[in-house]
Write an enzyme that holds these catalytic residues in place. Structure first.
Site, PDB file in Angstrom:
ATOM      1  N   HIS A  51       0.830  -1.222   0.000  1.00 46.55           N
ATOM      2  CA  HIS A  51       0.000   0.000   0.000  1.00 46.55           C
ATOM      3  C   HIS A  51       0.858   1.264   0.000  1.00 46.55           C
ATOM      4  O   HIS A  51       0.428   2.293   0.503  1.00 46.55           O
ATOM      5  CB  HIS A  51      -0.960   0.025   1.198  1.00 46.55           C
TER       6      HIS A  51
ATOM      7  N   LYS B 213      15.582  21.943 -11.071  1.00 43.65           N
ATOM      8  CA  LYS B 213      14.973  20.664 -11.432  1.00 43.65           C
ATOM      9  C   LYS B 213      15.915  19.690 -12.132  1.00 43.65           C
ATOM     10  O   LYS B 213      16.762  20.069 -12.914  1.00 43.65           O
ATOM     11  CB  LYS B 213      13.762  20.908 -12.363  1.00 43.65           C
TER      12      LYS B 213
ATOM     13  N   ASN C  70      14.781  16.147 -13.872  1.00 45.85           N
ATOM     14  CA  ASN C  70      13.574  15.343 -14.080  1.00 45.85           C
ATOM     15  C   ASN C  70      13.868  13.955 -14.659  1.00 45.85           C
ATOM     16  O   ASN C  70      14.720  13.823 -15.533  1.00 45.85           O
ATOM     17  CB  ASN C  70      12.621  16.075 -15.027  1.00 45.85           C
TER      18      ASN C  70
END
Ligand code: ARG
Length: 462
Positions: free
Chosen positions: A156, A283, A285
């Protein structure tokens, strides 16, 4: 250019219709297979006395010349031709004259294209398998390097029980091993010759289908001429197998993307496999993983396309079937590209082992081991589970963990706790006690690596 069938037609085809009908723009990639099939067919025609032996030789020499010229670029595929089969035959006849017109004796484009696509896919299956094996090899190398790097395993997406990064990588190796095996099974259903099925009802000539199959290195011939020309099951199941490869890569991509985030920080991708932002200077990515995840949808689209093409067509050949090629070529091109890039991406990623361990320490993933400790001292599991749960609640409230909890506190929850509880909740010990076959312990991971490598070494390409 005049059509091959203009004898029966009184009007030339509309050019838009010609373009619509044509498949040359995508089936020319099968030129090697088309020529190989024709060479085998011509040789058999000569041997069976269906055409003159000299003519057979002339045809074969002509075909080999066309092959060499296509390979070298001396001959270019004519984009106006209807398909690769027509193109090769037209060039052959232009080059060698009347003998070329005998090649199509006892054959139809329907069994010809069914053969070509099988030969083409047989080669492609081997390529995909090689790429998968390279990726499996990379995974076992990573697993070996990180056989002792403890990290949380999740259910989960909640931290559940300790595993190692090596064990984690080997889970993906297993998925890809099944993909490789599945492709081998599909290969055996693909490598069967339909040639001799003719348009649908075979032929009246005394052909030798088995000799042609043999010459092409195929494992047998199809059993029914109508099925022979209209079966594309092997192609559909190949796209399914590729879809499953992509499913595995997509799940892995999702992990990579999560692990690259600041919140996880489990790995860092090499700069060569990351991209920056045009506006946000900080960033980095994981575009490659995102594109792999995205392209998975497109391969599923190819699978849906072929199933929908096949579901409504009566026996035997129908032109709808020409749509099979773009779907399977697209699925192959994209899957191969994804496997190749993904392998290079994970081979160069940096694993932040200290961060893995830190994440493993924070989530009470040794709570099951604490309960198991009490069970081994005689407490029934359900009672031990409750005691361990109450200890978790205590730790959360007091900002501590199983490793640092004083023995006096343990003992207020159960008299069975003794000093050795610290060994029981130690993360490395928790992993290494899981010596069950298939488990994450050091010895089990090494055995898994050995088994994967052995399986790859023993498994042939067929
Ligand atoms: N281009 C066709 C295909 O890809 C070849 C077979 C055409 N046969 C025919 N009877 N029109 O399926």
């Amino acid at each position: 250019m005049a059509k091959m069938w203009d004898a029966r037609f009184s009007k030339e085809e509309n050019t838009r219709v010609n373009d619509f009908n044509s498949s040359i723009s995508f089936d020319s990639r099968m030129f090697r297979e088309d020529i190989a099939g024709s060479v085998a067919h011509a040789a058999m025609l000569g041997k069976q006395g269906i055409i003159d032996a000299q003519e057979s030789e002339k045809i074969i020499a002509g075909l080999n010349g066309i092959l060499a010229d296509l390979e070298s670029g001396a001959l270019a595929v004519d984009p106006e031709a209807e398909d690769i089969h027509m193109f090769v035959e037209e060039v052959l006849t232009a080059r060698i004259g009347d003998a070329g017109k005998r090649l199509h004796t006892a054959r139809s484009r329907n069994d010809q294209v069914a053969l070509d696509i099988r030969l083409y896919l047989r080669r492609e299956i081997c390529e995909v398998r090689s790429l998968l094996r390279a990726m499996i090899g990379t995974l076992t190398d990573i697993a070996e390097a990180h056989a002792d790097d403890v990290m949380p395993g999740y259910t989960h997406l909640q931290r559940a029980q300790p595993v190692t990064f090596g064990h984690y990588m080997l889970a993906y190796a297993q998925m890809l091993l099944r993909d490789d095996e599945r492709l081998g099974q599909i290969y055996s259903r693909t490598n069967i010759s339909p040639l001799g099925s003719g348009a649908l009802a075979s032929t009246t000539y005394p052909i030798d289908r088995f000799a042609v199959a043999d010459a092409l290195g195929m494992d047998g011939v199809t059993e029914n001429s109508m099925d022979g020309v209209s079966d594309r099951d092997f192609l559909a199941e190949l796209i399914f197998a590729l879809s499953l490869v992509m499913t595995h890569l997509s799940r892995f991509s999702e992990e990579i993307i999560l692990w690259c985030s600041g919140e996880f920080s489990f790995i860092e991708l090499d700069d060569a496999f990351s991209t920056g932002s045009s506006i946000m200077p900080q960033k980095k990515n994981p575009d490659i993983a995102e594109l792999v995840r995205g392209k998975t949808g497109r391969v599923y689209g190819d699978l849906t396309a072929i199933l929908c093409v096949l579901k409504g067509i009566p026996l035997a050949y129908n032109k709808d079937m020409q749509e099979d090629k773009e779907a399977v070529f697209d699925a192959l091109d994209n899957t191969k590209l994804c496997v190749e890039l993904f392998t290079a991406m994970i081979a160069t990623m940096k694993v932040r082992t200290a961060r893995l361990r830190e994440a493993a320490s924070g989530g009470f993933i040794n709570a099951t081991d604490c309960a198991d400790y009490l069970v081994k001292k005689g407490m029934p599991f359900r009672d031990a589970y409750r005691v361990s749960g109450r200890l978790v609640a205590y730790c959360i409230e007091n900002h501590t963990d199983f490793e640092s909890l004083p023995l006096e506190v343990y003992r207020t929850y159960s008299e069975l706790f003794e000093k050795d509880v610290y060994d029981a909740v130690n993360l490395d010990a928790c992993v290494n006690r899981r010596t069950v076959y298939g488990g994450p312990s050091h010895e089990s991971v090494l055995r898994q690596i050995e088994n994967v490598r052995k399986t790859l070494a023993e498994r042939g390409m067929r």
